[in-house]
Design an enzyme around this catalytic site. Structure first.
Site, mmCIF file in Angstrom:
data_model
loop_
_atom_site.group_PDB
_atom_site.id
_atom_site.type_symbol
_atom_site.label_atom_id
_atom_site.label_comp_id
_atom_site.label_asym_id
_atom_site.label_seq_id
_atom_site.Cartn_x
_atom_site.Cartn_y
_atom_site.Cartn_z
ATOM 1 N N CYS A 1 -22.589 -92.516 17.405
ATOM 2 C CA CYS A 1 -24.085 -93.763 18.003
ATOM 3 C C CYS A 1 -25.078 -93.935 17.235
ATOM 4 O O CYS A 1 -25.714 -95.186 17.990
ATOM 5 C CB CYS A 1 -24.264 -92.724 19.799
ATOM 6 S SG CYS A 1 -22.668 -92.825 20.316
ATOM 7 N N HIS B 1 -23.553 -97.447 27.786
ATOM 8 C CA HIS B 1 -23.435 -96.855 25.582
ATOM 9 C C HIS B 1 -21.790 -97.911 24.857
ATOM 10 O O HIS B 1 -21.270 -97.003 24.953
ATOM 11 C CB HIS B 1 -23.291 -95.684 26.029
ATOM 12 C CG HIS B 1 -23.963 -94.675 24.811
ATOM 13 N ND1 HIS B 1 -23.534 -95.166 23.635
ATOM 14 C CD2 HIS B 1 -24.105 -93.356 24.571
ATOM 15 C CE1 HIS B 1 -24.283 -94.465 22.607
ATOM 16 N NE2 HIS B 1 -24.477 -93.291 23.450
ATOM 17 N N GLU C 1 -35.151 -86.128 24.374
ATOM 18 C CA GLU C 1 -35.919 -87.565 23.699
ATOM 19 C C GLU C 1 -36.930 -87.605 24.778
ATOM 20 O O GLU C 1 -38.636 -87.909 23.994
ATOM 21 C CB GLU C 1 -35.108 -88.344 24.315
ATOM 22 C CG GLU C 1 -35.870 -89.500 23.939
ATOM 23 C CD GLU C 1 -35.245 -90.721 23.433
ATOM 24 O OE1 GLU C 1 -33.840 -90.909 24.310
ATOM 25 O OE2 GLU C 1 -34.685 -91.909 22.835
ATOM 26 N N LYS D 1 -28.908 -98.652 28.621
ATOM 27 C CA LYS D 1 -28.083 -98.438 28.696
ATOM 28 C C LYS D 1 -27.695 -98.370 30.333
ATOM 29 O O LYS D 1 -26.529 -98.239 30.916
ATOM 30 C CB LYS D 1 -27.911 -97.402 28.597
ATOM 31 C CG LYS D 1 -28.269 -96.776 26.885
ATOM 32 C CD LYS D 1 -27.093 -96.268 26.314
ATOM 33 C CE LYS D 1 -27.228 -95.243 24.301
ATOM 34 N NZ LYS D 1 -28.781 -96.049 23.729
ATOM 35 N N HIS E 1 -32.675 -94.221 23.303
ATOM 36 C CA HIS E 1 -32.138 -93.697 23.460
ATOM 37 C C HIS E 1 -31.025 -93.294 24.515
ATOM 38 O O HIS E 1 -30.301 -94.144 25.157
ATOM 39 C CB HIS E 1 -31.534 -92.677 21.923
ATOM 40 C CG HIS E 1 -29.945 -92.442 22.598
ATOM 41 N ND1 HIS E 1 -28.824 -93.481 21.497
ATOM 42 C CD2 HIS E 1 -28.692 -91.155 22.381
ATOM 43 C CE1 HIS E 1 -27.670 -92.428 21.738
ATOM 44 N NE2 HIS E 1 -27.431 -91.895 22.152
ATOM 45 N N PHE F 1 -24.305 -87.868 18.207
ATOM 46 C CA PHE F 1 -23.096 -86.846 18.355
ATOM 47 C C PHE F 1 -23.285 -86.454 16.506
ATOM 48 O O PHE F 1 -22.752 -87.474 16.018
ATOM 49 C CB PHE F 1 -22.191 -86.487 18.788
ATOM 50 C CG PHE F 1 -21.863 -86.605 20.022
ATOM 51 C CD1 PHE F 1 -22.453 -86.302 20.986
ATOM 52 C CD2 PHE F 1 -20.238 -86.969 20.716
ATOM 53 C CE1 PHE F 1 -23.055 -86.037 22.028
ATOM 54 C CE2 PHE F 1 -20.339 -87.516 22.098
ATOM 55 C CZ PHE F 1 -21.685 -86.555 23.021
#
Lengths: 404, 76
Positions: free
Chosen positions: A162, A331, A305, A326, A294, A390
């Site tokens: 991502c 996403h 975050e 998002k 994010h 990830f």
């Protein structure tokens, strides 16, 4: 202007929120969520919603022969690339082709053609399509854009889940700063609206069974989206010679690795990337007024975050706006950074912070002003756009409002 | 010959078995598609690299025909 900054002179987007920057911006700023039912694609997983692109007419953009050689993620990127090149007026700009880079990120590569290939092999006992390899390779979108515009410089794909787009943008930024190229066409693309992709996410248990509610109480996970976004970067002031003004500046960026858990977020790694982005931009943290987070909508990401944002920006909720688009477009995986860069630039241009929709009430563990449900009028000069992947990979980009 | 025409980028080009292969403007991708169609249509296994060099259309077509099983060659 800081001599380290580069200009953003072109943008293009293919998304569930629209197929042009104007439509995308309008949707994002209105807070109208594009999340909807996906059970016609896959109906045996624990979630029923996604933000997939329904009405992209590939035949309107490619002839039959070309279309047969381009997987969906390359189609998205190529069309977004054309928009970006058009906005930057790059065609006939007289740029040396050897000094044009194309770097496009993707998390998945060509998943659609692989899915079809496996179906042919294992269900139909047939051969896969002959171009399965060149269609699915992660550099296919970059190669397609390079072919269309005749770019002969550094051209490659970047894959870091991502964070793919933001890593691609960083590559372009560094190439321009170093003097290696004059123009860098950067961005990301992913096609995610196919059944096996939903199934592999289902078993990871990270997808929300209802919708995406970043930073809110009751959030239950992410919602899968898809799309592409492409930016044209060039040396500051270069485009003025052809009458093109920058839409924003890419002021800097920061990259970090958690060197830890494969999927669990690490607040310290996020903070490292944001701190590095602010420093690279040559500004103080209090000059950043907005963070396009994010903000996946998972319990762990949003908590981590928020903590990282407060570590960098001093926990001053009144001073810094945060939002996660998002909640509107899902996403988009490797393309998420590209779509969110467009939202960040739109916020700088319009003086409106896009909202985090589907927000029910504030989570005490997410102590940020998440711009809940309604856009907010706010003139801002600088903003960050975060992507955390990830594998523990974190990239934060710093954008500045266009000057002059 | 029909398979070649279907894969050509410029279908208006006239060609014969004696036409130089470069004259019909087919690239490596087109060659792969032609080979694949021959395999699918005739149940052949074409053991030919896509970058094999042929001077003319005829050389390419005859090389493909060599891979077609004898009982199906009449159709080709």
């Amino acid at each position: 202007m800081n001599p380290h900054w580069v200009d953003v002179t072109g943008r293009g987007v293919i998304s569930s929120a629209g197929f042009s920057i104007a439509d995308f911006t309008s949707t994002i700023m209105s807070g109208r969520t594009m999340i909807g039912d996906i059970t016609d694609i896959c109906n045996d997983v624990r979630f029923t919603n996604g933000a997939v692109i329904r009405n992209f007419d590939a035949n309107a953009h490619f002839d039959e022969r070309t279309l047969g050689n381009l997987d969906r993620f390359s189609q998205f990127a190529a069309v977004a690339g054309r928009q970006a090149v058009a906005e930057a007026k790059l065609a006939d700009a007289g740029i040396d082709p050897a000094r044009i880079a194309v770097i496009i990120g993707t998390a998945n590569g060509g998943g659609d053609i692989l899915e079809e290939g496996y179906q042919r092999i294992y269900e139909e006992q047939r051969k896969p399509r002959p171009l399965t390899i060149p269609m699915s390779m992660s550099n296919a979108p970059a190669s397609r854009i390079a072919k269309e515009i005749g770019a002969r410089g550094p051209v490659f794909g970047v894959s870091s889940a991502c964070a793919s787009t933001n890593h691609a943008v960083m590559m372009g930024l560094m190439m321009i700063r170093s003097g290696l190229v004059d123009v860098a066409i950067v961005g990301g693309t992913d096609s995610c609206g196919y059944a096996s992709y939903f199934k592999v996410w289902d078993v990871l248990r990270a997808v929300s069974p209802e919708t995406c509610r970043p930073f809110s109480t009751g959030r239950k996970g992410l919602i899968i989206g898809e799309g592409a976004g492409v930016l044209v970067l060039e040396r500051a002031g270069q485009a003025a010679a052809r009458g093109v003004k920058p839409v924003a500046h890419l002021a800097g960026g920061g990259m970090s690795s958690d060197a830890g858990d494969l999927i669990a977020p690490d607040s310290s790694g996020m903070a490292m990337a944001m701190r590095a982005a602010v420093a690279d931009a040559g500004v103080a943290p209090d000059q950043i007024a907005y963070v396009n987070a994010h903000g996946t909508g998972t319990v762990a990401n949003d908590r981590s975050e928020s903590s990282a944002i407060n570590e960098i920006f001093g926990g001053n909720r009144e001073r810094i706006s945060v939002s996660s688009t998002k909640s509107i477009i899902g996403h988009a995986m490797g393309a998420s950074g590209a779509l969110e860069a467009m939202a960040t630039i739109a916020a700088l241009q319009t003086g409106v912070i896009p909202p985090t929709v589907n927000f029910t009430s504030a989570d005490p563990e997410c102590d940020v002003d998440a711009t809940p449900n309604e856009p907010r009028q706010r003139e801002i000069e600088m903003a960050l756009s975060n992507s955390f992947a990830f594998g523990g990979l974190n990239v934060s980009l710093a954008f500045a409002r266009a000057q002059g | 010959m029909g398979f070649m025409r279907s894969e050509m980028q410029d279908k208006s080009i006239e060609f014969s078995m004696d036409t130089p292969l470069e004259g019909v403007k087919i690239d490596s991708i087109d060659v792969i598609h032609v080979i694949f169609k021959v395999e699918e249509e005739y149940g052949a296994t074409v053991d030919m690299a896509p970058d094999s060099k042929f001077a003319t259309v005829g050389e390419f077509v005859n090389a493909l025909i060599d891979f077609i099983p004898a009982d199906k060659k009449v159709d080709a």
